[in-house]
Design an enzyme around this catalytic site. Structure first.
Site, short mmCIF file in Angstrom:
data_model
loop_
_atom_site.label_atom_id
_atom_site.label_comp_id
_atom_site.label_asym_id
_atom_site.label_seq_id
_atom_site.Cartn_x
_atom_site.Cartn_y
_atom_site.Cartn_z
N ASP A 34 0.85 -1.18 0.00
CA ASP A 34 0.00 0.00 0.00
C ASP A 34 0.89 1.24 0.00
O ASP A 34 1.87 1.30 0.75
CB ASP A 34 -0.88 -0.05 1.27
CG ASP A 34 -1.79 1.15 1.39
OD1 ASP A 34 -2.04 1.81 0.37
OD2 ASP A 34 -2.26 1.42 2.52
N ASP A 46 -1.60 -1.11 -3.90
CA ASP A 46 -1.92 -0.35 -5.11
C ASP A 46 -0.75 -0.38 -6.09
O ASP A 46 0.32 -0.90 -5.78
CB ASP A 46 -2.33 1.08 -4.74
CG ASP A 46 -1.37 1.69 -3.72
OD1 ASP A 46 -0.14 1.52 -3.92
OD2 ASP A 46 -1.82 2.28 -2.72
N ASP A 100 -8.17 -16.00 -17.22
CA ASP A 100 -8.92 -16.55 -16.10
C ASP A 100 -9.95 -17.59 -16.57
O ASP A 100 -10.66 -17.34 -17.55
CB ASP A 100 -9.64 -15.37 -15.42
CG ASP A 100 -10.33 -15.75 -14.13
OD1 ASP A 100 -9.63 -16.12 -13.19
OD2 ASP A 100 -11.57 -15.67 -14.07
N ASP A 136 -4.35 -9.93 -16.01
CA ASP A 136 -5.26 -11.03 -15.77
C ASP A 136 -6.55 -10.72 -16.53
O ASP A 136 -7.26 -9.77 -16.19
CB ASP A 136 -5.54 -11.11 -14.26
CG ASP A 136 -5.90 -12.49 -13.79
OD1 ASP A 136 -6.57 -13.20 -14.55
OD2 ASP A 136 -5.53 -12.86 -12.66
N ASP A 194 -4.43 3.59 2.74
CA ASP A 194 -5.85 3.20 2.86
C ASP A 194 -6.01 1.72 3.22
O ASP A 194 -7.13 1.21 3.25
CB ASP A 194 -6.63 3.54 1.57
CG ASP A 194 -6.20 2.69 0.39
OD1 ASP A 194 -5.22 1.91 0.52
OD2 ASP A 194 -6.83 2.81 -0.68
N HIS A 238 -3.31 -17.14 -5.66
CA HIS A 238 -4.24 -16.45 -4.77
C HIS A 238 -5.46 -17.29 -4.43
O HIS A 238 -6.30 -16.85 -3.65
CB HIS A 238 -4.67 -15.14 -5.44
CG HIS A 238 -5.42 -15.39 -6.71
ND1 HIS A 238 -4.83 -15.96 -7.83
CD2 HIS A 238 -6.72 -15.21 -7.05
CE1 HIS A 238 -5.74 -16.10 -8.78
NE2 HIS A 238 -6.89 -15.66 -8.33
N ASP A 239 -5.60 -18.45 -5.06
CA ASP A 239 -6.74 -19.33 -4.77
C ASP A 239 -6.33 -20.54 -3.93
O ASP A 239 -7.19 -21.36 -3.58
CB ASP A 239 -7.35 -19.87 -6.08
CG ASP A 239 -7.95 -18.78 -6.96
OD1 ASP A 239 -8.45 -17.79 -6.41
OD2 ASP A 239 -7.89 -18.93 -8.19
N GLU A 268 -5.66 -20.43 -17.73
CA GLU A 268 -6.04 -21.17 -16.52
C GLU A 268 -7.10 -22.20 -16.90
O GLU A 268 -8.15 -21.84 -17.42
CB GLU A 268 -6.61 -20.22 -15.46
CG GLU A 268 -6.90 -20.95 -14.15
CD GLU A 268 -7.87 -20.24 -13.22
OE1 GLU A 268 -7.82 -20.51 -12.00
OE2 GLU A 268 -8.70 -19.43 -13.68
C1 GLC Z 1 -10.29 -17.91 -11.23
C2 GLC Z 1 -9.59 -16.97 -10.28
C3 GLC Z 1 -10.39 -16.87 -9.02
C4 GLC Z 1 -11.76 -16.32 -9.36
C5 GLC Z 1 -12.44 -17.15 -10.43
C6 GLC Z 1 -13.60 -16.42 -11.03
O1 GLC Z 1 -10.28 -19.22 -10.79
O2 GLC Z 1 -8.28 -17.38 -10.08
O3 GLC Z 1 -9.75 -16.08 -8.06
O4 GLC Z 1 -12.55 -16.30 -8.22
O5 GLC Z 1 -11.58 -17.45 -11.50
O6 GLC Z 1 -13.17 -15.34 -11.81
#
Ligand code: GLC
Length: 542
Positions: free
Chosen positions: A23, A31, A201, A100, A27, A317-318, A243
């Site tokens: 950050d 960013d 994605d 992304d 906030d 991140h998942d 992905e």
């Molecule tokens: C992908 C992303 C995930 C998101 C999903 C829907 O799997 O990595 O974070 O929630 O798509 O966009």
């Protein structure tokens, strides 16, 4: 293969989850300016590209994976000119920015959807997937990934719209050529801004056929992807990664065909889904069986050799933090984090490092329901509670698998909030930042950070990392992960104890004379009869 199609094969990609990275304005949310300020750190690590999780305008129902304007930056992350500055500053350091692209769905606050909802005759109506119906009588029983039905009723139209994720993420209708053209124009606009590539994605879900209950791998999937690639990516020299949760090796060969007709590489999940009860959800935990896991890794290494290209990853991140998941985040945190890095980076494919992985960051083990922010986590809690699951079982699953495990702020130093923000962080900082942080890792030559740095540099130095044939040794051993990579000139040997017990040293030809490239313990005894807990060594003969 030409230089143009080949160069990215020795690249290493670093994923940034912008809201949790740095950050700059207090906030409590990371960013773009914050990222710019940390580029020197990333250059030190040696990475070639940054995959930025979405920063476009979004109501943030799914932390940016619900885009309401594909051509603008969300004010919480900065402005378009901050993005241009980030691209330029990264370029100075030979780092590319990969965006992304969320193309399976938009936000329900996107202009297209707002128009689409106005009437059946509206020119944007067909940008989404609708079915006629009666209130309360769903077109079918398909379930959304974040719980509940895939269908949402719009009374004004007497129609349902289809959404594979949250109700605020209506699915886009790829059957509509106008929609496809809008998407290509938008991508080309970003290419002209100088981005270095894209992550696509859930791209395997775009060709849905809801009447047949098909979500991923629909019949027109590869037709759409080829048209997309031809109209956009093939205009420039980019890295693209799709992905695909539903990819098997055959499909992966299409996604990553060496002729460049689809993407540079595929990002598939077979290896990372093995610690759940087969046929159940990710929350239904099962221990990882190493023998099975090695077979899966071996299959992908063999099947794509010479005809496709895979991503190598433990984290994103998942997914939960790998050191907490398959290592030991207590007494062997450093050793197991390094072992996992060595095992992964010796394979064929493009490695991804998710922010904080290079520090050996851990899961958010003390989180209570008040701390979680993720829509998937909150919905799972609600649904499992309603279904009668015990609170302690739900919490056990969340502590193991919640996406928020990997979304706590990056640990920069041991100052307040780990140096992430001067304000109040949007999600709690993991209290172990005092011990685990970048400043500390940078100052220790034997740290997890320096192991990653070394591995990244090695991949650029020796071609065997890119083209060597993979051979799995000791396939039936329940603790050891041993393999070689070999090309005409060199051989790489990776020997790892994947577990916390001591194991007999495996016998591998050539190790005695080989050069030790990297190890998970600082002191390496070549005559040792055993491998210590999580001990890994990488050797080279050449
Ligand atoms: C992908 C992303 C995930 C998101 C999903 C829907 O799997 O990595 O974070 O929630 O798509 O966009």
């Amino acid at each position: 293969m030409t230089e143009k199609t080949n160069w990215w094969k020795n690249a290493v990609i670093y994923q940034i989850y912008p809201r949790s990275f740095q950050d700059s304005d207090g906030d409590g949310i990371g960013d773009l300016k914050g990222i710019i300020g940390r580029l020197d750190y990333l250059q030190k690590l040696g990475i070639d590209a940054i995959w930025l999780s979405p920063v476009c305008k979004s109501p943030q129902d799914d932390n940016g994976y619900d885009i309401s304007d594909y051509r603008d930056i969300d004010p919480m992350f900065g402005t378009l000119s901050d993005m241009e500055e980030l691209i330029a500053e990264a370029k100075k350091r030979n780092i590319r920015i990969l965006l992304d692209l969320v193309l399976n769905h938009s936000s329900d606050e996107h202009f297209w959807f707002k128009e689409a909802k106005k009437s059946r005759e509206n020119p944007y109506h067909d940008y989404y997937v609708w079915r006629d119906g009666k209130e309360g009588e769903l077109p079918n029983d398909m379930k959304a990934c974040f719980g509940g039905s895939c269908w949402e009723w719009v009374p004004e139209l007497s129609q349902y719209y289809f959404h594979q994720f949250s109700v605020k993420q209506p699915d886009l209708n790829w059957e509509n050529p106008k929609l496809r053209q809008e998407i290509y124009d938008m991508i080309n606009w970003w290419i002209d801004k100088g981005v270095g590539g894209f992550r696509l994605d859930v791209i395997d879900q775009i060709a849905k056929e809801p009447d047949q209950k098909i979500t991923n791998n629909g019949p027109r999937l590869h037709e759409y992807i080829r048209e997309l690639s031809k109209n956009t990516f093939q205009r420039a020299d980019l890295i693209t990664v799709g992905e695909a949760w539903g990819a098997d090796t055959e499909r992966a060969k299409l996604y990553s065909a060496p002729d460049g007709s689809e993407f540079s590489m595929v990002f598939q999940f077979e290896h990372i889904c093995l610690d759940q009860i087969p046929g159940k959800e990710k929350w239904d935990l099962a221990p990882l069986e190493l023998v099975k896991f090695k077979k899966v890794m071996e299959k992908w290494q063999h099947e794509l050799q010479g005809c496709g290209w895979n991503s190598l990853f433990w984290n994103n991140h998942d997914l939960p933090r790998i050191v907490s998941r398959w290592g030991n985040d207590k007494e062997y945190r450093q050793e197991s984090a390094k072992m996992l890095a060595i095992v992964l980076h010796g394979m064929q494919g493009t490695p991804y490092v998710y922010q904080g992985e290079e520090l050996g960051m851990t899961n958010a083990e003390a989180f209570t329901m008040d701390d979680y922010r993720d829509i998937e986590t909150l919905n799972m809690y609600r649904d499992r509670k309603a279904a009668g699951y015990e609170e302690c079982d739900i919490m056990k699953s969340l502590h193991a698998k919640s996406r928020d495990n990997a979304r706590t702020p990056m640990h920069w130093d041991d100052s307040k909030n780990a140096g992430f923000t001067t304000g109040e962080s949007w999600i709690p900082v993991n209290p172990n930042y005092v011990q685990i942080n970048a400043a500390q890792e940078l100052s220790d030559p034997d740290s997890v950070f320096h192991t990653y740095r070394k591995l990244i540099a090695l991949r650029k130095q020796y071609p065997v990392f890119i083209d060597g044939d993979f051979t799995l040794l000791y396939p039936e051993d329940a603790d050891l992960f041993v393999y070689t990579r070999q090309n005409e000139k060199e051989k790489l040997i990776v020997i790892a104890n994947f577990h916390g017990n001591t194991v007999d040293m495996p016998k591998v030809e050539g190790v005695r004379e080989a050069e030790l490239l990297c190890s998970s313990y600082a002191d390496v005894d070549r005559d040792a009869k055993v491998l210590r807990p999580y001990e890994a060594r990488m050797y080279r003969i050449g």
